[in-house]
Design a protein around this motif. Sequence first.
Motif, PDB file in Angstrom:
ATOM      1  N   MET A   3      43.613  48.424  39.193  1.00 14.72           N
ATOM      2  CA  MET A   3      42.107  48.439  39.864  1.00 14.72           C
ATOM      3  C   MET A   3      41.287  48.903  38.770  1.00 14.72           C
ATOM      4  O   MET A   3      39.964  48.107  38.978  1.00 14.72           O
ATOM      5  N   GLU A   4      41.364  49.839  38.108  1.00 17.11           N
ATOM      6  CA  GLU A   4      40.458  50.088  37.231  1.00 17.11           C
ATOM      7  C   GLU A   4      40.263  49.157  36.016  1.00 17.11           C
ATOM      8  O   GLU A   4      39.033  48.915  35.620  1.00 17.11           O
ATOM      9  N   ALA A   5      40.819  48.142  35.928  1.00 13.43           N
ATOM     10  CA  ALA A   5      41.100  47.160  34.964  1.00 13.43           C
ATOM     11  C   ALA A   5      39.838  45.996  35.424  1.00 13.43           C
ATOM     12  O   ALA A   5      39.413  45.297  34.578  1.00 13.43           O
ATOM     13  N   LEU A   6      39.841  45.890  36.781  1.00 14.01           N
ATOM     14  CA  LEU A   6      38.696  45.065  37.324  1.00 14.01           C
ATOM     15  C   LEU A   6      37.352  45.427  37.327  1.00 14.01           C
ATOM     16  O   LEU A   6      36.390  44.483  37.714  1.00 14.01           O
ATOM     17  N   VAL A   7      37.141  46.626  37.008  1.00  9.83           N
ATOM     18  CA  VAL A   7      35.768  47.192  37.026  1.00  9.83           C
ATOM     19  C   VAL A   7      34.697  46.392  36.227  1.00  9.83           C
ATOM     20  O   VAL A   7      33.736  45.952  36.956  1.00  9.83           O
ATOM     21  N   PRO A   8      35.187  46.086  35.065  1.00 12.86           N
ATOM     22  CA  PRO A   8      33.721  45.371  34.382  1.00 12.86           C
ATOM     23  C   PRO A   8      33.734  43.812  34.860  1.00 12.86           C
ATOM     24  O   PRO A   8      32.440  43.488  35.185  1.00 12.86           O
ATOM     25  N   ALA A   9      34.836  42.980  35.254  1.00 10.73           N
ATOM     26  CA  ALA A   9      34.511  41.782  36.022  1.00 10.73           C
ATOM     27  C   ALA A   9      33.931  41.909  37.446  1.00 10.73           C
ATOM     28  O   ALA A   9      32.938  41.239  37.718  1.00 10.73           O
ATOM     29  N   LEU A  10      33.935  42.990  38.182  1.00 14.86           N
ATOM     30  CA  LEU A  10      33.520  43.306  39.408  1.00 14.86           C
ATOM     31  C   LEU A  10      32.172  43.468  39.237  1.00 14.86           C
ATOM     32  O   LEU A  10      31.045  43.078  39.978  1.00 14.86           O
ATOM     33  N   ARG A  11      31.574  44.250  38.222  1.00  7.78           N
ATOM     34  CA  ARG A  11      30.289  44.330  38.056  1.00  7.78           C
ATOM     35  C   ARG A  11      29.622  43.389  37.643  1.00  7.78           C
ATOM     36  O   ARG A  11      28.335  43.194  37.966  1.00  7.78           O
ATOM     37  N   ASP A  12      30.175  42.461  36.858  1.00 14.09           N
ATOM     38  CA  ASP A  12      29.452  41.262  36.352  1.00 14.09           C
ATOM     39  C   ASP A  12      29.176  40.241  37.417  1.00 14.09           C
ATOM     40  O   ASP A  12      28.423  39.442  37.320  1.00 14.09           O
ATOM     41  N   LEU A  13      29.734  40.416  38.756  1.00 11.63           N
ATOM     42  CA  LEU A  13      29.538  39.499  40.105  1.00 11.63           C
ATOM     43  C   LEU A  13      28.237  39.847  40.278  1.00 11.63           C
ATOM     44  O   LEU A  13      27.561  38.876  41.043  1.00 11.63           O
ATOM     45  N   GLY A  14      27.521  40.890  39.950  1.00  9.82           N
ATOM     46  CA  GLY A  14      26.018  41.111  40.470  1.00  9.82           C
ATOM     47  C   GLY A  14      25.820  41.765  41.565  1.00  9.82           C
ATOM     48  O   GLY A  14      24.408  42.071  41.956  1.00  9.82           O
TER      49      GLY A  14
ATOM     50  N   ALA B  38      26.750  50.805  38.869  1.00 11.54           N
ATOM     51  CA  ALA B  38      26.654  50.363  37.440  1.00 11.54           C
ATOM     52  C   ALA B  38      26.541  51.591  36.570  1.00 11.54           C
ATOM     53  O   ALA B  38      26.965  51.466  35.154  1.00 11.54           O
ATOM     54  N   GLN B  39      26.731  52.985  37.005  1.00 16.59           N
ATOM     55  CA  GLN B  39      26.958  53.981  36.086  1.00 16.59           C
ATOM     56  C   GLN B  39      28.357  54.719  36.086  1.00 16.59           C
ATOM     57  O   GLN B  39      28.760  55.238  35.044  1.00 16.59           O
ATOM     58  N   ALA B  40      28.867  54.368  37.041  1.00 17.94           N
ATOM     59  CA  ALA B  40      30.283  54.813  37.166  1.00 17.94           C
ATOM     60  C   ALA B  40      31.199  54.533  38.126  1.00 17.94           C
ATOM     61  O   ALA B  40      30.854  53.481  38.949  1.00 17.94           O
ATOM     62  N   ALA B  41      32.656  54.636  37.987  1.00 18.88           N
ATOM     63  CA  ALA B  41      33.668  54.195  38.809  1.00 18.88           C
ATOM     64  C   ALA B  41      34.058  55.575  39.315  1.00 18.88           C
ATOM     65  O   ALA B  41      35.148  56.143  38.371  1.00 18.88           O
ATOM     66  N   ASN B  42      34.236  55.777  40.550  1.00 16.35           N
ATOM     67  CA  ASN B  42      34.646  57.105  41.018  1.00 16.35           C
ATOM     68  C   ASN B  42      35.724  56.845  42.231  1.00 16.35           C
ATOM     69  O   ASN B  42      35.378  55.944  43.068  1.00 16.35           O
ATOM     70  N   TRP B  43      36.937  57.564  42.057  1.00 14.73           N
ATOM     71  CA  TRP B  43      37.900  57.444  43.303  1.00 14.73           C
ATOM     72  C   TRP B  43      37.487  58.418  44.620  1.00 14.73           C
ATOM     73  O   TRP B  43      37.135  59.237  44.604  1.00 14.73           O
ATOM     74  N   ILE B  44      37.800  57.502  45.657  1.00 16.05           N
ATOM     75  CA  ILE B  44      37.854  58.150  46.873  1.00 16.05           C
ATOM     76  C   ILE B  44      39.043  58.141  47.453  1.00 16.05           C
ATOM     77  O   ILE B  44      39.764  57.195  47.976  1.00 16.05           O
ATOM     78  N   GLU B  45      39.628  59.283  47.563  1.00 18.24           N
ATOM     79  CA  GLU B  45      41.008  59.557  48.015  1.00 18.24           C
ATOM     80  C   GLU B  45      41.053  59.379  49.561  1.00 18.24           C
ATOM     81  O   GLU B  45      40.069  59.727  50.434  1.00 18.24           O
ATOM     82  N   GLY B  46      42.351  59.256  49.942  1.00 22.10           N
ATOM     83  CA  GLY B  46      42.864  58.982  51.224  1.00 22.10           C
ATOM     84  C   GLY B  46      44.341  58.829  51.730  1.00 22.10           C
ATOM     85  O   GLY B  46      44.906  58.365  50.729  1.00 22.10           O
TER      86      GLY B  46
END
Length: 270
Positions: A162-173, A196-204
């Motif tokens: 999931m974390e590996a997808l962060v840059p590509a997801l940001r690039d979607l706009g 744009a600033q961070a990627a934070n986990w929301i647990e559940g």
Amino acid sequence: MAASRCIPNTLTIAGSDPSGGAGIQADLKTLSALGTYATSVITALTAQNTRGVSGVHPVPVEFIAAQLETLLADVDIDAVKIGMVASREVADVIREALTLRRPGWIVLDPVMVAKSGDILVDDAGIAAVRERLVPLADLITPNLPEAAVLLGCPVPEDRAGMEALVPALRDLGAGATLLKGGHLEGGECPDLLITAQAANWIEGHRIDTTNLHGTGCTLSSAICARLAHGDALPDAVATAKTWLSRALEESHRLDVGQGRGPVHHFHGRR
């Protein structure tokens, strides 16, 4: 939200589910349960129940445009949730209407993959959502298969994926992305909120229930409602996720259908 109004106005743009567990019906229940005045624009009629979909009747694009134009010319919308969009024509109509009279928040739930794993929209529909609606949205809420479809990549199998997808997801706009981890194995359901600033986990914690019909629709609508009330994005997501967990826990109080039942949208009322 306008200072003179106590109750914010929300809008859902989606298809109809006659069983009431997903789509427009789930959205309206959620938006109402969380204290907003809910309006709707229907993009398709479906014949479905808790066991599956047997037919879909798209609303003509011209009539979708008429619904949007008539509603938005009269009602000030604080936040909107967009559900499944199956064609570029529909995506263009929605984009034009929301650009002309932009609400405070736009939440896009890119519904593309059924729980069976079947792809619900064709390549043109996927491209339309990615190119026309994702950049318009303040928040998109894909699950892992939907994120994989949007990005043309394998479905992540763990948190590292999931974390590996962060840059590509940001690039979607989009302004932000809530990457939902419910498809991961194990007893946890971690979601990743990407800004744009961070990627934070929301647990559940995973709720032990088969009443999962419409959970994606319900979560995105709950976030929409909290944003309409003025919550900051991280707070809106966390509160909505907690509310959905309670709706899942209380779903045993319902007896609806013989397949995947709905969550209990009005669990706060006894």
